[in-house]
Design an enzyme around this catalytic site. Structure first.
Site, PDB file in Angstrom:
ATOM      1  N   THR A  64      -5.850   1.782  -5.787  1.00 23.34           N
ATOM      2  CA  THR A  64      -5.410   0.423  -5.283  1.00 23.34           C
ATOM      3  C   THR A  64      -6.193  -0.505  -6.170  1.00 23.34           C
ATOM      4  O   THR A  64      -5.576  -1.554  -6.919  1.00 23.34           O
ATOM      5  CB  THR A  64      -6.004  -0.183  -4.099  1.00 23.34           C
ATOM      6  OG1 THR A  64      -5.303   0.564  -3.024  1.00 23.34           O
ATOM      7  CG2 THR A  64      -5.373  -1.541  -3.744  1.00 23.34           C
TER       8      THR A  64
ATOM      9  N   ASP B 276       1.703  -0.022  -4.840  1.00 20.21           N
ATOM     10  CA  ASP B 276       0.377  -0.098  -5.769  1.00 20.21           C
ATOM     11  C   ASP B 276       0.210   1.481  -6.314  1.00 20.21           C
ATOM     12  O   ASP B 276      -0.288   1.502  -7.327  1.00 20.21           O
ATOM     13  CB  ASP B 276      -0.923  -0.432  -4.893  1.00 20.21           C
ATOM     14  CG  ASP B 276      -1.315   0.540  -3.714  1.00 20.21           C
ATOM     15  OD1 ASP B 276      -0.430   1.329  -3.301  1.00 20.21           O
ATOM     16  OD2 ASP B 276      -2.345   0.424  -3.112  1.00 20.21           O
ATOM     17  N   HIS B 277       0.789   2.363  -5.630  1.00 21.25           N
ATOM     18  CA  HIS B 277       0.621   3.788  -6.264  1.00 21.25           C
ATOM     19  C   HIS B 277       1.401   4.590  -5.244  1.00 21.25           C
ATOM     20  O   HIS B 277       1.770   4.333  -4.206  1.00 21.25           O
ATOM     21  CB  HIS B 277      -0.926   4.244  -6.315  1.00 21.25           C
ATOM     22  CG  HIS B 277      -1.932   3.890  -5.197  1.00 21.25           C
ATOM     23  ND1 HIS B 277      -1.684   4.802  -4.031  1.00 21.25           N
ATOM     24  CD2 HIS B 277      -2.710   2.953  -4.754  1.00 21.25           C
ATOM     25  CE1 HIS B 277      -2.251   4.129  -3.101  1.00 21.25           C
ATOM     26  NE2 HIS B 277      -2.898   3.254  -3.450  1.00 21.25           N
TER      27      HIS B 277
ATOM     28  N   GLU C 193       0.925  -1.250  -0.009  1.00 21.83           N
ATOM     29  CA  GLU C 193       0.067  -0.040   0.038  1.00 21.83           C
ATOM     30  C   GLU C 193       0.938   1.246   0.155  1.00 21.83           C
ATOM     31  O   GLU C 193       1.757   1.295   0.951  1.00 21.83           O
ATOM     32  CB  GLU C 193      -1.096   0.118   1.268  1.00 21.83           C
ATOM     33  CG  GLU C 193      -1.749   1.316   1.504  1.00 21.83           C
ATOM     34  CD  GLU C 193      -2.592   1.313   0.262  1.00 21.83           C
ATOM     35  OE1 GLU C 193      -3.283   0.467  -0.452  1.00 21.83           O
ATOM     36  OE2 GLU C 193      -2.799   2.521  -0.472  1.00 21.83           O
TER      37      GLU C 193
ATOM     38  N   HIS D  56      -1.588   3.359   4.739  1.00 17.02           N
ATOM     39  CA  HIS D  56      -2.484   4.062   3.853  1.00 17.02           C
ATOM     40  C   HIS D  56      -2.694   5.736   4.361  1.00 17.02           C
ATOM     41  O   HIS D  56      -2.615   5.733   5.667  1.00 17.02           O
ATOM     42  CB  HIS D  56      -3.826   3.555   4.029  1.00 17.02           C
ATOM     43  CG  HIS D  56      -4.648   3.888   2.670  1.00 17.02           C
ATOM     44  ND1 HIS D  56      -5.362   5.142   2.933  1.00 17.02           N
ATOM     45  CD2 HIS D  56      -5.240   3.307   1.704  1.00 17.02           C
ATOM     46  CE1 HIS D  56      -6.391   5.472   2.089  1.00 17.02           C
ATOM     47  NE2 HIS D  56      -6.139   4.033   1.127  1.00 17.02           N
TER      48      HIS D  56
HETATM   49  C1  GP9 Z   1      -8.766  -0.548   0.516  1.00 15.86           C
HETATM   50  C2  GP9 Z   1      -7.721  -0.283   0.083  1.00 15.86           C
HETATM   51  C3  GP9 Z   1      -7.204   0.998  -0.210  1.00 15.86           C
HETATM   52  O1  GP9 Z   1      -9.495  -1.798   0.468  1.00 15.86           O
HETATM   53  O2  GP9 Z   1      -7.072  -0.960  -0.854  1.00 15.86           O
HETATM   54  O3  GP9 Z   1      -7.653   1.719  -1.338  1.00 15.86           O
HETATM   55  P1  GP9 Z   1      -6.976   3.075  -1.840  1.00 15.86           P
HETATM   56  O4  GP9 Z   1      -7.506   4.126  -1.269  1.00 15.86           O
HETATM   57  O5  GP9 Z   1      -5.423   2.976  -1.720  1.00 15.86           O
HETATM   58  O6  GP9 Z   1      -7.262   2.925  -3.270  1.00 15.86           O
HETATM   59 MN    MN Z   2      -3.812   1.806  -2.320  1.00 15.31          MN
END
Ligand code: GP9
Ligand code: MN
Length: 622
Positions: free
Chosen positions: A298, A472-473, A254, A413
């Site tokens: 994500t 992921d980003h 994340e 996150h």
């Molecule tokens: C939520 C998690 C976060 O299930 O994958 O999502 P994001 O805000 O990073 O897109």
């Molecule tokens: Mn994410």
């Protein structure tokens, strides 16, 4: 008995209040929605109101008394049916109704058999408002008179309704920024804008998708296929099949950006375990690897990994095109004997995952229900990564082998909150709380991966598995450029902003011994072919836009969803071509042909998704 003199619009007011309260009570009794604070409580309470004011307000335009009565009663009946159906549906799916789900025929079987079993006698409650309104219509005499509506009063009424809607949206936006543009969790939507508005929104998004799909007939496929074939990169025979038959563990890290790897913050190592991996002989570490996500964050990264296609421009493809046919990585692995799954301790409807995973042929989704979140095991968005990994080990041990699973971490996150006991390093000191805390949550994530590797070894699964990990980003947006500039000790230029989109990517093959640090320029679209080739699975016929990073023909060219791109020599951003080494603007036209390619590639991806073109391919028709 003295005759009560009811005010003019009594029935209308009663109808609105009755349906409003029935809806609200319905919310709290039927749906398991997490309410964190008073504001959210307030939003939940007022969210049915604006819609009800509008919809019942139409009665003010109906001249005939009889029709007006029928209209009001019908609305109360329809709203009750909507709430009732959602409640029944929720008992089965823990989710709200969405149109694609109703269209997916495979769901229908499950649905009809379980509908009956899920209806409770107490559900009659959802029709309380209908009963009240019917009684009001019968016994309150005012409706009998044909009331003449003064235009000014009517206007005022709708101004009030619109104001309530604005207040509702404003509060929702404050609680959950970008709710409508990117945060497509049905639970969040219902919580914030209400069931009725949510259904209108859903209808809008889904009909747009349907219209685009209806226009495609498969003839576009040849053109796209030509492009895809021309860009196919033959696998390196040395690497093809090196992990044949092994379990595949893909870990979505994340918000992990590459700048923290092999770096320090005020003398503290940020990612000690990952740093070790970058030098580990069983690991390939890619340090010139970009995320390619858009608003879907994500979920976009998941989509890209699975399909090697871009997400959508204006929203999350997980939400807009969950009824499409895909030839996903998981589906392909499933066809090759793998048990496929995703492990993520969040509710299943987040990012529409429950539905999209079905479309992508993922066999099992270990969502929050598969985990036990004990005291102190949740922070920020939900379950902490360390207990998540620990509990996942038990689930992995139970899986049929070979398995392919994607594990999605969560602790790192935004806003990067952490419990005191999990802070392994102090915060950074700058004007950005976000960046300050980021280093700490990244440090925690690093620890969680270390724990996972240890547990995996202990479980006996390690030697039979390969582990692919990628950010992921981005985690730190441009809003924090000042603090970021302070940390990196330079002013952040547009070129830096692009380069900050690098995320780490690791391919860990236990026992391999020939791993290395690679600066091959690559991106998330390359993950699908790379993974399949490592497992010895051919992708020559696949409609994918990325290519195998280990292939000698892999092209160093990364396109972002918004049209920016990177080559070995140039970065194209804000419609300007920069020389990567000097950071100077390059006006020689060096970016032109790439720019064209980028536009074409993004267009093709959109064509495939909007037209649902994969339904016309051989795999799609199976
Ligand atoms: C939520 C998690 C976060 O299930 O994958 O999502 P994001 O805000 O990073 O897109
Ligand atoms: Mn994410």
């Amino acid at each position: 008995m003295k005759k009560v003199n009811w005010p003019k619009h009594s029935v209308l007011v009663i109808a609105i209040v009755a349906t409003w309260l029935t809806t609200y009570v319905g919310y709290i009794t039927s749906f398991n929605m997490k309410i964190d604070n008073m504001i959210q409580e307030l939003i939940l309470f007022i969210n049915p109101l604006s819609f009800l004011l509008f919809i019942y307000g139409i009665a003010l335009f109906i001249k005939s008394v009889k029709r007006r009565k029928i209209y009001i009663l019908s609305i109360s009946l329809i709203t009750s049916i909507i709430m009732f159906s959602n409640a029944v549906f929720y008992r089965f799916f823990s989710d709200f109704i969405t149109l694609p789900l109703l269209f997916q025929t495979s769901n229908f079987g499950d649905l009809s058999s379980s509908v009956l079993a899920n209806i409770h006698g107490a559900d009659i409650f959802f029709f309380t408002d209908v009963i009240i309104i019917a009684l009001a219509l019968k016994f309150i005499p005012n409706m009998e008179k044909s009331v003449s509506h003064r235009k000014i009063g009517r206007k005022l009424y709708f101004v009030v309704a619109a104001t309530i809607l604005m207040v509702n949206l404003g509060l929702a936006e404050a609680q959950r920024p970008q709710l409508l543009t990117r945060s497509f969790d049905r639970e969040l939507l219902v919580k914030n804008i209400g069931t009725y508005n949510y259904h209108i929104y859903d209808l809008f998004i889904q009909s747009k998708t349907h219209a685009q799909r209806a226009l495609a007939d498969g003839s576009e496929l040849t053109e796209v296929a030509n492009y895809v074939n021309a860009n196919y990169a033959e696998p390196d025979p040395e690497m093809f099949g090196v992990a044949k038959g092994k379990n595949v563990i893909m870990i979505s890290l994340e918000s992990l950006q590459n700048f923290v790897i092999n770096n320090e913050m005020d003398g503290h190592v940020i990612t000690p375990f990952l740093n070790e991996l970058t030098k580990d002989p069983d690991t390939f570490y890619f340090n010139n690897f970009y995320h390619q996500t858009g608003l879907g964050k994500t979920s976009d990264s998941e989509f890209i990994l699975e399909n090697s296609l871009y997400g959508r421009n204006g929203g999350a493809v997980f939400f807009t095109n969950s009824g499409n046919t895909y030839n996903s990585l998981s589906e392909k692995l499933g066809d090759n004997g793998y048990f496929t799954s995703v492990m993520h301790a969040n509710n299943r409807s987040f990012w529409n995952r429950d539905i999209m995973y079905q479309a992508m042929g993922i066999e099992k989704f270990y969502d929050v229900e598969s985990y036990e979140i004990g005291e102190g095991e949740a922070v920020n968005w939900g379950m902490k990564d360390i207990p998540f990994f620990e509990q996942s080990i038990d689930l992995l041990k139970e899986m049929p082998q070979p398995f392919a699973t994607r594990m999605i971490t969560l602790t790192n996150h935004h806003p990067f909150d952490l419990d005191e006991e999990d802070m392994l390093i102090p915060p950074y000191e700058s004007n950005s709380k976000t960046l300050n805390q980021y280093f700490q949550t990244v440090r925690y994530m690093d620890e969680s991966i270390k724990v996972f590797f240890e547990d995996l070894k202990e479980s006996g699964l390690y030697d039979d598995s390969i582990i692919i990990m990628y950010g992921d980003h981005y985690g730190i947006s441009e809003n924090h450029n000042k603090a970021m500039g302070m940390y990196l000790e330079k002013e952040i230029t547009p070129v830096d902003t692009v380069e900050l989109q690098k995320v780490p990517m690791f391919v860990h093959i236990p026992g391999y011994g020939k791993g290395e640090m690679s600066d091959e320029l690559a991106g998330q679209l390359d993950l699908r072919p790379t993974i399949l080739h490592l497992l010895g699975i051919d992708t020559k016929e696949d409609m994918q836009l990325g290519s195998d990073v280990f292939s000698p023909d892999h092209e160093p060219f990364v396109i972002f969803r918004d049209g920016r791109f990177v080559t070995n020599d140039h970065i194209y951003t804000q419609e300007v071509c920069y020389d990567i080494k000097t950071g100077e603007i390059d006006e020689s036209g060096a970016c032109e042909s790439y720019n064209e390619r980028a536009t074409t590639e993004l267009d093709y991806s959109d064509m495939i998704i909007n037209g649902d073109l994969l339904r016309f391919t051989e795999e799609g028709q199976e």
